[in-house]
Design an enzyme around this catalytic site. Structure first.
Site, PDB file in Angstrom:
ATOM      1  N   SER A 126      -1.496  -2.347  -2.744  1.00 37.18           N
ATOM      2  CA  SER A 126      -1.060  -1.332  -1.784  1.00 37.18           C
ATOM      3  C   SER A 126      -0.725  -1.934  -0.423  1.00 37.18           C
ATOM      4  CB  SER A 126      -2.177  -0.309  -1.608  1.00 37.18           C
ATOM      5  OG  SER A 126      -1.891   0.545  -0.523  1.00 37.18           O
ATOM      6  N   GLN A 146       3.242  -2.579  -3.600  1.00 37.64           N
ATOM      7  CA  GLN A 146       3.572  -1.173  -3.311  1.00 37.64           C
ATOM      8  C   GLN A 146       3.873  -1.006  -1.843  1.00 37.64           C
ATOM      9  OE1 GLN A 146       0.913   1.115  -1.715  1.00 37.64           O
ATOM     10  NE2 GLN A 146       2.632   2.496  -1.312  1.00 37.64           N
ATOM     11  N   TYR A 148       4.464   1.328   1.391  1.00 37.80           N
ATOM     12  CA  TYR A 148       4.559   2.538   2.204  1.00 37.80           C
ATOM     13  C   TYR A 148       5.609   2.198   3.249  1.00 37.80           C
ATOM     14  CZ  TYR A 148       0.503   5.058   0.336  1.00 37.80           C
ATOM     15  OH  TYR A 148      -0.363   5.749  -0.461  1.00 37.80           O
ATOM     16  N   THR A 174       6.368   4.061  -2.726  1.00 44.67           N
ATOM     17  CA  THR A 174       5.707   5.362  -2.865  1.00 44.67           C
ATOM     18  C   THR A 174       6.374   6.379  -1.938  1.00 44.67           C
ATOM     19  OG1 THR A 174       3.662   4.309  -3.515  1.00 44.67           O
ATOM     20  CG2 THR A 174       3.489   6.563  -2.694  1.00 44.67           C
ATOM     21  N   ARG A 183      -6.658  17.137   3.209  1.00 40.09           N
ATOM     22  CA  ARG A 183      -7.683  16.718   2.237  1.00 40.09           C
ATOM     23  C   ARG A 183      -9.060  17.107   2.760  1.00 40.09           C
ATOM     24  NH1 ARG A 183      -5.508  10.548   1.049  1.00 40.09           N
ATOM     25  NH2 ARG A 183      -3.510  11.145   0.154  1.00 40.09           N
ATOM     26  N   LYS A 257       7.883   5.602  -6.848  1.00 38.26           N
ATOM     27  CA  LYS A 257       6.640   6.250  -7.283  1.00 38.26           C
ATOM     28  C   LYS A 257       6.494   7.614  -6.631  1.00 38.26           C
ATOM     29  CE  LYS A 257       1.606   5.338  -7.394  1.00 38.26           C
ATOM     30  NZ  LYS A 257       0.973   6.113  -6.315  1.00 38.26           N
ATOM     31  N   HIS A 281       0.307  11.282  -7.263  1.00 38.04           N
ATOM     32  CA  HIS A 281      -0.676  10.632  -6.408  1.00 38.04           C
ATOM     33  C   HIS A 281      -2.086  11.130  -6.723  1.00 38.04           C
ATOM     34  CE1 HIS A 281      -0.198   8.031  -2.685  1.00 38.04           C
ATOM     35  NE2 HIS A 281      -1.495   8.246  -2.641  1.00 38.04           N
ATOM     36  N   ARG A 284      -3.440  14.167  -4.752  1.00 40.40           N
ATOM     37  CA  ARG A 284      -3.918  13.961  -3.380  1.00 40.40           C
ATOM     38  C   ARG A 284      -2.931  14.433  -2.327  1.00 40.40           C
ATOM     39  NH1 ARG A 284      -8.054  10.202  -3.264  1.00 40.40           N
ATOM     40  NH2 ARG A 284      -7.470   9.068  -1.394  1.00 40.40           N
ATOM     41  N   ASP A 312       1.497   7.887 -13.902  1.00 38.59           N
ATOM     42  CA  ASP A 312       0.077   7.947 -13.534  1.00 38.59           C
ATOM     43  C   ASP A 312      -0.320   9.345 -13.129  1.00 38.59           C
ATOM     44  OD1 ASP A 312       0.147   8.477 -10.689  1.00 38.59           O
ATOM     45  OD2 ASP A 312       0.276   6.342 -10.253  1.00 38.59           O
ATOM     46  N   SER A 313      -1.600   9.502 -12.879  1.00 37.92           N
ATOM     47  CA  SER A 313      -2.286  10.711 -12.430  1.00 37.92           C
ATOM     48  C   SER A 313      -3.025  11.377 -13.578  1.00 37.92           C
ATOM     49  CB  SER A 313      -1.337  11.692 -11.729  1.00 37.92           C
ATOM     50  OG  SER A 313      -0.809  11.097 -10.541  1.00 37.92           O
ATOM     51  N   ARG A 316      -7.777   8.642 -17.938  1.00 31.81           N
ATOM     52  CA  ARG A 316      -9.220   8.375 -17.932  1.00 31.81           C
ATOM     53  C   ARG A 316      -9.708   7.728 -19.217  1.00 31.81           C
ATOM     54  NH1 ARG A 316      -7.916   9.374 -13.670  1.00 31.81           N
ATOM     55  NH2 ARG A 316      -8.720  10.832 -12.134  1.00 31.81           N
ATOM     56  N   GLY A 335      -5.801   4.485 -11.638  1.00 30.74           N
ATOM     57  CA  GLY A 335      -6.202   4.650 -10.241  1.00 30.74           C
ATOM     58  C   GLY A 335      -7.705   4.764 -10.097  1.00 30.74           C
ATOM     59  N   ARG A 336      -8.209   5.998 -10.033  1.00 30.88           N
ATOM     60  CA  ARG A 336      -9.621   6.221  -9.726  1.00 30.88           C
ATOM     61  C   ARG A 336     -10.588   5.457 -10.631  1.00 30.88           C
ATOM     62  NH1 ARG A 336      -7.326  11.460  -8.495  1.00 30.88           N
ATOM     63  NH2 ARG A 336      -7.767  12.102  -6.358  1.00 30.88           N
TER      64      ARG A 336
HETATM   65  C1  FNR Z   1      -4.456   6.238  -4.201  1.00 30.67           C
HETATM   66  N1  FNR Z   1      -3.105   6.159  -4.518  1.00 30.67           N
HETATM   67  C2  FNR Z   1      -2.279   5.332  -3.783  1.00 30.67           C
HETATM   68  N2  FNR Z   1      -0.966   5.219  -4.111  1.00 30.67           N
HETATM   69  C3  FNR Z   1      -0.152   4.385  -3.434  1.00 30.67           C
HETATM   70  O1  FNR Z   1       1.035   4.289  -3.755  1.00 30.67           O
HETATM   71  N3  FNR Z   1      -0.661   3.643  -2.383  1.00 30.67           N
HETATM   72  C4  FNR Z   1      -1.947   3.719  -1.997  1.00 30.67           C
HETATM   73  O2  FNR Z   1      -2.373   3.054  -1.078  1.00 30.67           O
HETATM   74  C5  FNR Z   1      -2.792   4.615  -2.691  1.00 30.67           C
HETATM   75  N4  FNR Z   1      -4.096   4.766  -2.314  1.00 30.67           N
HETATM   76  C6  FNR Z   1      -4.945   5.537  -3.061  1.00 30.67           C
HETATM   77  C7  FNR Z   1      -6.280   5.621  -2.718  1.00 30.67           C
HETATM   78  C8  FNR Z   1      -7.158   6.347  -3.516  1.00 30.67           C
HETATM   79  C9  FNR Z   1      -8.611   6.378  -3.152  1.00 30.67           C
HETATM   80  C10 FNR Z   1      -6.682   7.007  -4.684  1.00 30.67           C
HETATM   81  C11 FNR Z   1      -7.623   7.756  -5.604  1.00 30.67           C
HETATM   82  C12 FNR Z   1      -5.348   6.958  -5.000  1.00 30.67           C
HETATM   83  C13 FNR Z   1      -2.564   6.862  -5.689  1.00 30.67           C
HETATM   84  C14 FNR Z   1      -2.694   6.015  -6.955  1.00 30.67           C
HETATM   85  O3  FNR Z   1      -1.772   4.949  -6.960  1.00 30.67           O
HETATM   86  C15 FNR Z   1      -2.398   6.865  -8.211  1.00 30.67           C
HETATM   87  O4  FNR Z   1      -1.168   7.518  -8.076  1.00 30.67           O
HETATM   88  C16 FNR Z   1      -3.496   7.905  -8.450  1.00 30.67           C
HETATM   89  O5  FNR Z   1      -4.774   7.316  -8.261  1.00 30.67           O
HETATM   90  C17 FNR Z   1      -3.395   8.465  -9.849  1.00 30.67           C
HETATM   91  O6  FNR Z   1      -4.357   9.463 -10.052  1.00 30.67           O
HETATM   92  P1  FNR Z   1      -5.732   9.206 -10.855  1.00 30.67           P
HETATM   93  O7  FNR Z   1      -5.352   8.835 -12.251  1.00 30.67           O
HETATM   94  O8  FNR Z   1      -6.429   8.110 -10.147  1.00 30.67           O
HETATM   95  O9  FNR Z   1      -6.457  10.505 -10.754  1.00 30.67           O
END
Ligand code: FNR
Length: 385
Positions: A126, A146, A148, A174, A183, A257, A281, A284, A312-313, A316, A335-336
């Site tokens: 990231s 990635q 931003y 992204t 949030r 993304k 994301h 989020r 993604d998203s 698990r 991710g998580r």
């Molecule tokens: C993210 N995600 C994310 N995406 C991205 O492009 N740059 C980033 O810095 C971050 N940072 C980030 C922090 C945290 C704590 C989370 C949980 C997620 C989004 C990540 O790449 C991805 O899209 C999601 O985590 C997918 O969802 P699940 O599967 O983790 O629920």
């Protein structure tokens, strides 16, 4: 190494009395993280936008599909390795970009890079990492960067040029996070890691950024640096036309993304992009938005033959990966689950998560009668009755 070897290792260690340190059902990592991490760190990772309905929907969407196993198809020899955007992978599983990982473990992104490298898994670093992209590159195996996309063009160019120089081979841009969403878990704790100096490391180490704040960041210009970061982090005025500029900055593949609409997927192809990540994301950003898995089939059927569709998203489990592949994804981003693995057990925890996911994927597909990715298509699934 066979992906399912992890299963044998676990049972064999059990003969000596050992059991895995972390749960092998990765859904359970979250409850463990809630018990063991600081409330701030747990809230930052587990939390999502608004009432977290989209985060919940992301998981529930997988349950609308059921795998239909097929029998007697000789799955003794299996190979789920693949090449995505020129990067070889032992399985179609990629470490997705998650920023600020040092809130979870002192080794942060370095621990993730080491665990992934040992398994040949690709990491996506990231822009909001808490370790500079050069420091991570020094320890990482296959790696993507990635972006931003900041307001300042010169800074954007500098970040992607640094990534190319450091050996990152694909650029993941992204699009869905030019501002932090509403949030509540973070708001209720007034907790944003960036303002505490975590997740700004790629900016503070950047020559263009440093020039704008009068030199390297020290106590003397720290407040100015934070303000400059806030002012520059996201760029809400970007449009599809800006992609031509980005293309000129980066020679390798570019992936967008955050795509959730068929027309946006089409525009990505028209703009000459090499791939998309169907992602919201992790819920989020826009609470009330559709589940990412629900967006996948239509997008994959529209552009799957024209560009590389990633997803993604909500991943698990190995079964979740199988479902996303069957619905048209070429590979998935995690991710998580790995963030929790990191928070709970550092590098070992990330390795546990990756090995569990890949072993479960291998066993799920084998037991469903599939031995290569070419066998994984819509006929793997049926809609829940
Ligand atoms: C993210 N995600 C994310 N995406 C991205 O492009 N740059 C980033 O810095 C971050 N940072 C980030 C922090 C945290 C704590 C989370 C949980 C997620 C989004 C990540 O790449 C991805 O899209 C999601 O985590 C997918 O969802 P699940 O599967 O983790 O629920």
């Amino acid at each position: 190494m066979d992906l399912a070897d992890f299963q044998n290792e676990i049972y064999l260690s059990g003969l000596g009395g050992a059991v895995p340190d972390l749960p092998t059902d990765l859904h359970r990592l979250e409850e463990l993280a809630a018990a063991r991490l600081t409330p701030q760190a747990h809230g930052y990772v587990a939390g999502a936008a608004g009432a977290e309905r989209t985060a919940d929907a992301n998981l529930a969407a997988f349950d609308q599909w059921r795998i239909v196993p097929r029998m007697l198809r000789d799955v003794a020899e299996r190979d789920f390795s693949t090449t995505v955007l020129g990067t070889e992978m032992p399985a179609p599983v990629i470490i997705g970009p998650v920023g600020v990982l040092r809130i979870l473990h002192p080794d942060g992104e370095l621990a993730v890079a080491r665990a992934a490298k040992a398994l040949g898994v690709t990491v996506t670093l990231s822009t909001a990492a808490s370790t500079t992209l050069e420091e991570v590159a020094a320890e990482a195996g296959p790696r993507w960067y990635q972006l931003y996309w900041p307001k300042d063009r010169e800074l954007a160019a500098s970040l992607v040029h640094r990534a190319a120089e450091a050996g990152y081979t694909a650029l993941v841009v992204t699009l869905d996070t030019f501002a932090m969403a509403w949030r509540p878990r973070d708001l209720d704790r007034a907790y944003l890691p960036f303002l505490r100096g975590i997740g700004v490391q790629n900016y503070w180490s950047d020559p263009v950024f440093q020039k704008a704040v009068g030199g390297p960041v020290t106590d003397a210009n720290r407040d100015l640096a934070l303000l400059h970061w806030v002012a520059n982090f996201g760029n809400p005025s970007l449009t599809w036309d800006d992609l031509a500029w980005l293309r000129r900055q980066w020679d390798g593949p570019i992936v967008l993304k955050g795509i959730q609409h068929v027309d946006d997927a089409r525009r990505a192809v028209d703009a000459g992009m090499d791939g998309i990540v169907v992602s919201n994301h992790g819920g989020r950003q826009v609470d009330g938005a559709i589940a990412s898995l629900d967006a996948l089939p239509a997008i994959a059927s529209e552009v799957g033959a024209l560009t590389t569709v990633l997803f993604d998203s909500g991943i698990r489990s190995g079964a979740d990966v199988a479902k996303a592949l069957a619905l048209g994804a070429k590979a998935v981003l995690i991710g998580r689950p790995y963030a929790y693995g990191l928070g709970l057990a550092g590098e070992d925890g990330v390795r546990h998560v990756l090995r569990s996911l890949m072993a479960e994927l291998d066993l799920t597909l084998a037991l469903a009668g599939r031995s290569t990715l070419a066998d994984v298509g819509p006929d793997l699934l049926s809609r829940r009755p």
